[in-house]
Design a protein around this motif. Sequence first.
Motif, mmCIF file in Angstrom:
data_model
loop_
_atom_site.group_PDB
_atom_site.id
_atom_site.type_symbol
_atom_site.label_atom_id
_atom_site.label_comp_id
_atom_site.label_asym_id
_atom_site.label_seq_id
_atom_site.Cartn_x
_atom_site.Cartn_y
_atom_site.Cartn_z
ATOM 1 N N CYS A 46 -1.927 2.497 -5.235
ATOM 2 C CA CYS A 46 -1.020 1.684 -4.414
ATOM 3 C C CYS A 46 -0.312 0.672 -5.320
ATOM 4 C CB CYS A 46 -1.793 0.896 -3.366
ATOM 5 S SG CYS A 46 -2.581 1.908 -2.111
ATOM 6 N N HIS A 89 0.827 -1.210 0.000
ATOM 7 C CA HIS A 89 0.000 0.000 0.000
ATOM 8 C C HIS A 89 0.862 1.261 0.000
ATOM 9 C CE1 HIS A 89 -3.565 -2.402 0.025
ATOM 10 N NE2 HIS A 89 -2.882 -3.217 0.809
ATOM 11 N N CYS A 140 -7.348 1.412 -5.262
ATOM 12 C CA CYS A 140 -6.824 0.192 -4.668
ATOM 13 C C CYS A 140 -7.982 -0.766 -4.404
ATOM 14 C CB CYS A 140 -6.035 0.503 -3.399
ATOM 15 S SG CYS A 140 -4.972 -0.874 -2.880
ATOM 16 N N ASN A 168 -7.172 4.007 -0.573
ATOM 17 C CA ASN A 168 -6.221 4.795 -1.342
ATOM 18 C C ASN A 168 -6.308 4.504 -2.842
ATOM 19 O OD1 ASN A 168 -4.162 6.663 -1.617
ATOM 20 N ND2 ASN A 168 -2.911 5.737 -0.020
ATOM 21 N N CYS A 178 -8.941 -1.002 1.137
ATOM 22 C CA CYS A 178 -7.972 0.101 1.131
ATOM 23 C C CYS A 178 -8.613 1.333 0.488
ATOM 24 C CB CYS A 178 -6.700 -0.272 0.367
ATOM 25 S SG CYS A 178 -5.524 1.102 0.299
HETATM 26 ZN ZN LIG Z 1 -3.901 0.222 -1.088
#
Ligand SMILES: [Zn+2]
Length: 324
Positions: free
Chosen positions: A180, A161, A171, A177, A175
């Motif tokens: 990643c 990550h 992601c 985000n 997750c």
């Molecule tokens: Zn991630």
Amino acid sequence: MSEAETIGVDLGGTKMLVGVVDAERRVSFESREQSAGQTEKELLTGLERELSEAIATRPEVAAVGLGLPCTIDQRRGVAINAVNLPIRDLPIRDLIGERIGLPVFLDNDASAAALAEHLYGAARGAQNAVMVTVGTGIGGGLILGGRVFRGTNGGGSELGHTVVEFDGHPCQGSCPNRGCLEAVASGTAIAREGRIAAEREPDSVLGTALAEGRAIDGVLVTEAAKSGDEAAVAVFNLIGRKLGAGLTSFANIFEPEVIVVGGGVAAGAGELLIGPAREEVVSKALPPMNRVSVVGAELGGESGMIGAAAMARRELAEQNGEGP
Ligand SMILES: [Zn+2]
């Protein structure tokens, strides 16, 4: 350290590998179960069933090590958050310990794999080593100063990550985000790029498979690349370089002696994936970090399981005052 056999569990996003391992790394029992698509309760039931079978086969076994694809609170024995499995704030150490009547120890699955490669495999003798496991997601393990680095609570080292593309591809799993390493270089990303290549190049092996209605997954892309299909090889070149972008950052940060690439996808694809990643590190990391060796895991798909068993043996010895 205790000579007793311990059980190692590698609970991955796709499958669960359970093994009974002795201090010399001999595996006397091994079983595999699917984990993909299961609820938390089903995962626990499956785990308990596999552990009971292992204990019935090897009744003298002393402890269980669980390698989990999660962030972990080691002191409380809680699996906090798994990206690719439905596990949240699960007090798994005590739950499993009560059900099977053996001491249970937890670690992140990739940290367990890093320990195995450090004890027996590609990172043997290294003071500083980085391990990434490429499978459904990307796990990370660090050996720093000769010891597994676990962070403050045992949360681990979630190298997968690390953002390599700001505002990049979302992601996966839980997750929040984007961009990643896991989003752009995991088995899931290989399947995604494989499908794009199949649509773009209908005459390729990938394109033919798509036309036949077959699912374009990581295994199929790997097989196609191994048969020489240029479209599939190009997918691995792209994904390998993206993986290498992450590894370059890890080389620059930690100056490890070795970067070990393991996990099911890397075990299957080998140099198809690792070759382009190594080229990226050699050409992009700062000297002297660019001299790091980038190699495949020597224990193949078993490093997580073997490492979890070794971790349990160590923790048990420490608990019994025998020292590491
Ligand atoms: Zn991630």
